[in-house]
Design an enzyme around this catalytic site. Structure first.
Site, PDB file in Angstrom:
ATOM      1  N   ASP A   7       0.833  -1.196   0.000  1.00 14.49           N
ATOM      2  CA  ASP A   7       0.000   0.000   0.000  1.00 14.49           C
ATOM      3  C   ASP A   7       0.873   1.254   0.000  1.00 14.49           C
ATOM      4  O   ASP A   7       1.864   1.330   0.725  1.00 14.49           O
ATOM      5  CB  ASP A   7      -0.888  -0.026   1.253  1.00 14.49           C
ATOM      6  N   GLU A  37       1.617  -0.491  -5.162  1.00 12.72           N
ATOM      7  CA  GLU A  37       0.564   0.487  -5.394  1.00 12.72           C
ATOM      8  C   GLU A  37       1.237   1.854  -5.337  1.00 12.72           C
ATOM      9  O   GLU A  37       1.572   2.350  -4.254  1.00 12.72           O
ATOM     10  CB  GLU A  37      -0.534   0.408  -4.334  1.00 12.72           C
TER      11      GLU A  37
END
Length: 591
Positions: A234, A295
């Site tokens: 993330d 990401e």
């Protein structure tokens, strides 16, 4: 078909011929992570086994057969760690524990074992940019003095102004408002400020601290030892901040990236790459090709490609493709640019159309500005044309699944799920909604629990009928049992496309850009992967398909003109092969 490709003159029937320009070489015998189709599960909304209205790990285990039947290769799970759930689990309080709402570590091990027995690999989310404010480290930091080792794990700074009353810099939170919150000292006086690029309850870690590095290497090993196949990282571009934390007047959004020059001093700093080189060395000590997925919301594709050099991560999400409007020229160029950037570093390109952070592509493609990226859609905003949006979404999916590399699917898109655009404000839970005072509708509309059975309580999501976000009535017709075995349904389209993708080895295939005689570049995207030609028509008129081809699959119904030529209507994609190639025609291929 080769004769068609090599001959520039029209044939007797007037059917157009194709002219091919090589773009990307085939990658035979590629590792699994270069060609896979990965299905994203948002655990809160996938399947609820105990009736509390929140999806859980046993619910996922019970529904893994759906993923096998669909034909995917791997599953990525959004966070299930212990968390106060302020941001859907992306506020982690304990990276080695399962939140009770999702189950236990035993439930996780059972799910992982079942997935592996079914031939599915499992990728889990890792959230290294920030923790929850309920993490033991942050509680210790708040109780400690300025300059203490406990505070050194996070980004604490004194404020500016005569009494420190101003934030340390002018950075803004991704969720709205300032990126700094001031602490209160034990005697009740205002203290230092801490950085949170997201919600105030998600304090950023300081990756200049060796303790932080050591802790996350330990977390990696904890889950690798349990058998996970990789990690989706993330905010992978955000761990390292520029020295001195300088002011910056730009604006950055999730998925879209920066809306000014560069990514800003909080993102895409050079130091992140050494972190991932270290992590790659850890993963490479484990068998089975464990992977890292970035990401990273970065505009420039060559910058994203730096995260997937051969000693760093394995994949990086291609948000440039996701954010490209519904326009033939721009989509074609997005594909070409994406492949050029990833090929330059020997990495696969990763394609994605929807995820838990964006409005579903069934809705985005039904807006007046087709393919735009609103911050959620509420009842008072433009409502998508649902029929047009679904037609374009099916066409976009067939285009994507024909491309070489890795494809990511977001749960429910195989059902053609719409965005919930009329959710009552009182039901919303996204922190972006609250921090912007409702200026951003937020992401709840794409996170609504899935419909499995039409007419069942909560459409089969939960045995009690409870659902942590309300499901719209329209979900009944999208339920899995209402589509399974139904020719032309979106579920069957996905299942057939994934079967053909595997049979034809499209993930490892080559790609050529094709000019279709008599069709302007603005009217169609035509590409060839190996022997397969994929054509997407954008309108306003139908596209005449080449003579001597067999339509394996189409996202919508085809037509025939008075000369007997096959026509591909606007907002439709077809997969075609030479007629001599005897593959079975997919059931409902033109339905």
């Amino acid at each position: 078909m080769d004769a068609l490709l090599d001959t520039p003159t029209p044939n007797a029937t007037g059917a157009p011929r194709l002219h091919v320009h090589p773009v990307h070489p085939a990658t035979p015998d590629a590792q699994w992570w270069r060609t896979a189709v990965v299905y994203q599960v948002y655990p809160r909304s996938f399947a609820d086994s105990d009736g509390d209205g929140v999806g859980d790990l046993p619910g996922i285990t019970a529904r893994l057969g759906h993923l096998v039947d669909l034909g995917v290769d791997a599953v990525w799970l959004s966070p299930f760690y212990r968390s106060p759930q302020v941001d859907g689990g992306y506020d982690v309080a304990d990276y080695r524990a399962i939140d009770p709402v999702f189950g236990t570590l035993d439930d996780f091990d059972a799910m992982l074992g079942r997935a592996h027995s079914l031939g599915l690999r499992v990728i889990i989310d890792l959230v290294p940019n920030h923790t929850s404010d309920e993490h033991a480290w942050f509680r210790e930091a708040l109780a400690a003095a300025p300059g203490s080792p406990a505070r050194g794990r996070y980004v604490f700074r004194p404020g500016r102004g005569a009494t420190g009353e101003l934030p340390p810099n002018n950075w803004h939170s991704i969720f709205g408002g300032p990126a700094w919150t001031r602490t209160t000292d034990p005697d009740g006086t205002p203290g230092e400020w801490y950085l949170h690029l997201f919600d105030t309850r998600q304090p950023d870690l300081d990756w200049g601290n060796p303790e932080v590095h050591a802790e996350f290497e330990s977390v990696l090993r904890f889950w690798l030892d349990r058998g996970v196949d990789g990690f989706r990282v993330d905010v992978a571009h955000g761990l390292v901040k520029a020295e001195g934390l300088p002011d910056w007047d730009g604006v950055t959004s999730m998925v879209e990236g920066s809306r000014s020059d560069g990514s800003g001093p909080m993102f895409d700093q050079e130091g992140v790459h050494e972190i991932y080189r270290t992590w790659r060395r850890v993963l490479d000590t484990y068998p089975g090709e464990r992977i890292l997925v970035a990401e990273a919301w970065i505009d420039a594709l060559p910058r994203i490609a730096r995260y997937v050099r051969d000693d760093e991560m394995h994949q990086a999400f291609n948000f440039a493709f996701l954010t490209t409007p519904w326009d033939a020229n721009r989509l074609r160029q997005s594909v070409l640019d994406s492949l050029a950037a990833s090929d330059a570093v020997g990495a696969p390109t990763t394609w994605v159309l929807s995820n838990h952070d964006v409005v579903r592509h069934t809705a985005r493609l039904g807006l007046t500005e087709a393919g735009s990226l609103p911050k959620g859609i509420g009842a008072g905003e433009e409502q998508p044309d649902t029929e047009l949006g679904l037609r374009r979404a099916r066409a976009a999916t067939l285009l994507m699944l024909a491309l070489p590399g890795v494809s990511y699917l977001y749960q429910g898109e195989e059902l053609g799920l719409p965005e919930h655009t009329t959710m009552p404000d009182e039901a919303r839970q996204d922190p972006a909604w609250f921090r912007t005072g409702g200026a951003e509708t937020g992401r709840d509309g794409c996170r609504v629990p899935l419909p499995w059975e039409a007419g069942a309580p909560a459409h089969g999501f939960s045995p009690s009928g409870r659902s942590w976000l309300p499901q719209p009535a329209s979900f009944a017709r999208h339920a899995l049992d209402a589509q399974r075995g139904v020719a032309g349904s979106t579920y069957e389209l996905y299942r057939q496309a994934l079967g053909l993708r595997r049979h034809l080895a499209l993930g490892a295939g080559s790609l050529d850009c094709v000019d279709l005689e008599g069709t302007a570049p603005s009217e169609a995207v035509v590409l060839r992967n190996g022997e397969l030609v994929v054509l997407t028509a954008f309108g306003p008129d139908p596209v005449v398909l080449p003579e001597g081809c067999d339509v394996l699959l189409a996202s919508g119904s085809l037509a025939t003109d008075e000369r007997g030529r096959l026509l591909l209507p606007p907002d439709t994609t077809a997969w075609v092969l030479p007629a001599a190639r005897h593959l079975p025609r997919a059931r409902g291929a033109q339905g």
